[in-house]
Design a protein around this motif. Structure first.
Motif, PDB file in Angstrom:
ATOM      1  N   LEU A  39       7.759  79.911 -65.109  1.00 48.25           N
ATOM      2  CA  LEU A  39       7.914  79.658 -66.545  1.00 48.25           C
ATOM      3  C   LEU A  39       8.822  78.454 -66.805  1.00 48.25           C
ATOM      4  N   LEU A  40       9.919  78.377 -66.073  1.00 49.19           N
ATOM      5  CA  LEU A  40      10.819  77.233 -66.230  1.00 49.19           C
ATOM      6  C   LEU A  40      10.142  75.944 -65.777  1.00 49.19           C
ATOM      7  N   LEU A  41       9.393  76.022 -64.709  1.00 49.31           N
ATOM      8  CA  LEU A  41       8.675  74.857 -64.211  1.00 49.31           C
ATOM      9  C   LEU A  41       7.671  74.357 -65.241  1.00 49.31           C
ATOM     10  N   ALA A  42       6.958  75.281 -65.883  1.00 48.99           N
ATOM     11  CA  ALA A  42       5.994  74.896 -66.912  1.00 48.99           C
ATOM     12  C   ALA A  42       6.693  74.291 -68.125  1.00 48.99           C
ATOM     13  N   ARG A  43       7.847  74.846 -68.485  1.00 50.16           N
ATOM     14  CA  ARG A  43       8.553  74.381 -69.688  1.00 50.16           C
ATOM     15  C   ARG A  43       9.290  73.059 -69.462  1.00 50.16           C
ATOM     16  N   TYR A  44       9.936  72.896 -68.294  1.00 51.43           N
ATOM     17  CA  TYR A  44      10.811  71.755 -68.072  1.00 51.43           C
ATOM     18  C   TYR A  44      10.330  70.771 -67.009  1.00 51.43           C
ATOM     19  N   GLY A  45       9.236  71.083 -66.333  1.00 51.34           N
ATOM     20  CA  GLY A  45       8.797  70.303 -65.183  1.00 51.34           C
ATOM     21  C   GLY A  45       8.726  68.802 -65.383  1.00 51.34           C
ATOM     22  N   VAL A  46       8.185  68.348 -66.498  1.00 51.46           N
ATOM     23  CA  VAL A  46       8.077  66.907 -66.740  1.00 51.46           C
ATOM     24  C   VAL A  46       9.189  66.399 -67.657  1.00 51.46           C
ATOM     25  N   ARG A  47      10.115  67.276 -68.042  1.00 54.29           N
ATOM     26  CA  ARG A  47      11.170  66.889 -68.989  1.00 54.29           C
ATOM     27  C   ARG A  47      12.548  66.767 -68.358  1.00 54.29           C
ATOM     28  N   ILE A  48      12.723  67.210 -67.110  1.00 52.08           N
ATOM     29  CA  ILE A  48      14.066  67.219 -66.539  1.00 52.08           C
ATOM     30  C   ILE A  48      14.577  65.788 -66.375  1.00 52.08           C
ATOM     31  N   PRO A  49      15.871  65.622 -66.487  1.00 53.96           N
ATOM     32  CA  PRO A  49      16.884  66.637 -66.738  1.00 53.96           C
ATOM     33  C   PRO A  49      16.926  67.027 -68.209  1.00 53.96           C
ATOM     34  N   VAL A  50      17.138  68.300 -68.444  1.00 53.35           N
ATOM     35  CA  VAL A  50      17.303  68.815 -69.807  1.00 53.35           C
ATOM     36  C   VAL A  50      18.676  69.466 -69.889  1.00 53.35           C
ATOM     37  N   LEU A  51      19.453  69.009 -70.842  1.00 48.65           N
ATOM     38  CA  LEU A  51      20.797  69.516 -71.074  1.00 48.65           C
ATOM     39  C   LEU A  51      20.740  70.427 -72.287  1.00 48.65           C
ATOM     40  N   VAL A  52      21.404  71.581 -72.209  1.00 45.66           N
ATOM     41  CA  VAL A  52      21.364  72.561 -73.302  1.00 45.66           C
ATOM     42  C   VAL A  52      22.787  72.988 -73.634  1.00 45.66           C
ATOM     43  N   ASP A  53      23.105  72.967 -74.943  1.00 42.58           N
ATOM     44  CA  ASP A  53      24.440  73.406 -75.354  1.00 42.58           C
ATOM     45  C   ASP A  53      24.455  74.923 -75.559  1.00 42.58           C
ATOM     46  N   ALA A  54      25.599  75.456 -75.942  1.00 38.40           N
ATOM     47  CA  ALA A  54      25.790  76.908 -76.048  1.00 38.40           C
ATOM     48  C   ALA A  54      24.906  77.568 -77.097  1.00 38.40           C
ATOM     49  N   VAL A  55      24.469  76.813 -78.107  1.00 36.39           N
ATOM     50  CA  VAL A  55      23.613  77.405 -79.138  1.00 36.39           C
ATOM     51  C   VAL A  55      22.122  77.142 -78.894  1.00 36.39           C
ATOM     52  N   GLY A  56      21.807  76.495 -77.767  1.00 39.87           N
ATOM     53  CA  GLY A  56      20.406  76.317 -77.396  1.00 39.87           C
ATOM     54  C   GLY A  56      19.798  74.981 -77.759  1.00 39.87           C
ATOM     55  N   ASN A  57      20.577  74.043 -78.290  1.00 38.23           N
ATOM     56  CA  ASN A  57      20.050  72.712 -78.592  1.00 38.23           C
ATOM     57  C   ASN A  57      19.829  71.946 -77.296  1.00 38.23           C
ATOM     58  N   GLU A  58      18.640  71.382 -77.146  1.00 42.58           N
ATOM     59  CA  GLU A  58      18.260  70.706 -75.916  1.00 42.58           C
ATOM     60  C   GLU A  58      18.294  69.192 -76.073  1.00 42.58           C
ATOM     61  N   LEU A  59      18.586  68.521 -74.975  1.00 43.15           N
ATOM     62  CA  LEU A  59      18.517  67.068 -74.906  1.00 43.15           C
ATOM     63  C   LEU A  59      17.662  66.697 -73.710  1.00 43.15           C
ATOM     64  N   ASP A  60      16.515  66.079 -73.985  1.00 40.98           N
ATOM     65  CA  ASP A  60      15.668  65.512 -72.934  1.00 40.98           C
ATOM     66  C   ASP A  60      16.135  64.082 -72.689  1.00 40.98           C
ATOM     67  N   ARG A  61      15.884  63.588 -71.505  1.00 39.86           N
ATOM     68  CA  ARG A  61      16.187  62.198 -71.147  1.00 39.86           C
ATOM     69  C   ARG A  61      17.642  61.832 -71.424  1.00 39.86           C
ATOM     70  N   GLY A  62      18.560  62.733 -71.122  1.00 38.40           N
ATOM     71  CA  GLY A  62      19.983  62.474 -71.303  1.00 38.40           C
ATOM     72  C   GLY A  62      20.521  61.436 -70.343  1.00 38.40           C
ATOM     73  N   PHE A  63      19.706  61.034 -69.366  1.00 37.59           N
ATOM     74  CA  PHE A  63      20.111  59.977 -68.449  1.00 37.59           C
ATOM     75  C   PHE A  63      20.086  58.619 -69.145  1.00 37.59           C
ATOM     76  N   GLU A  64      19.502  58.556 -70.363  1.00 35.71           N
ATOM     77  CA  GLU A  64      19.559  57.348 -71.184  1.00 35.71           C
ATOM     78  C   GLU A  64      20.878  57.413 -71.943  1.00 35.71           C
TER      79      GLU A  64
END
Length: 115
Positions: free
Chosen positions: A42-67
């Protein structure tokens, strides 16, 4: 201390880049919980092409945080950005393209002076 989750996988060079930027740009120390996505379909399907994904304590996600700019904006929205570190990094990334004032210098009479 800032508590974040990083969805990653073994050997992810972009994840390493994100971690370095995060350490450099965060106003406070960061505690990262690393979640290996390759061990869960499930994680692979959700994040496989989006990693790295950073998530804060309330669940807000950041894709492409390496930018750097995306990460800085995300950190700033949460009050976690070290403004001086971001300014220094921007000057290093953009060199002459950055406004002289933003890089610690001023222009007078067509000459650049360090402030």
């Amino acid at each position: 201390m800032i508590q974040l989750t990083l969805y990653t996988t073994l050997g992810c060079h972009l994840c390493q880049q994100l971690e370095g930027l995060l350490a450099q740009l965060s106003r406070e120390p960061v505690a990262l919980e690393r979640v290996e996505i390759s061990e869960d379909d499930l994680l692979l399907a959700r994040y496989g092409v989006r990693i790295p994904v950073l998530v804060d304590a309330v669940g807000n996600e950041l894709d492409r945080g390496f930018e750097a700019e995306r990460l800085a904006t995300w950190l700033e929205a949460r009050g976690w950005l070290d403004d001086k570190a971001w300014q220094a990094l921007r000057c290093g990334l953009n060199g002459e393209d950055e406004a002289p004032e933003a890089c610690g210098s001023i222009m007078r009479g067509g000459r650049r002076y360090l402030s």
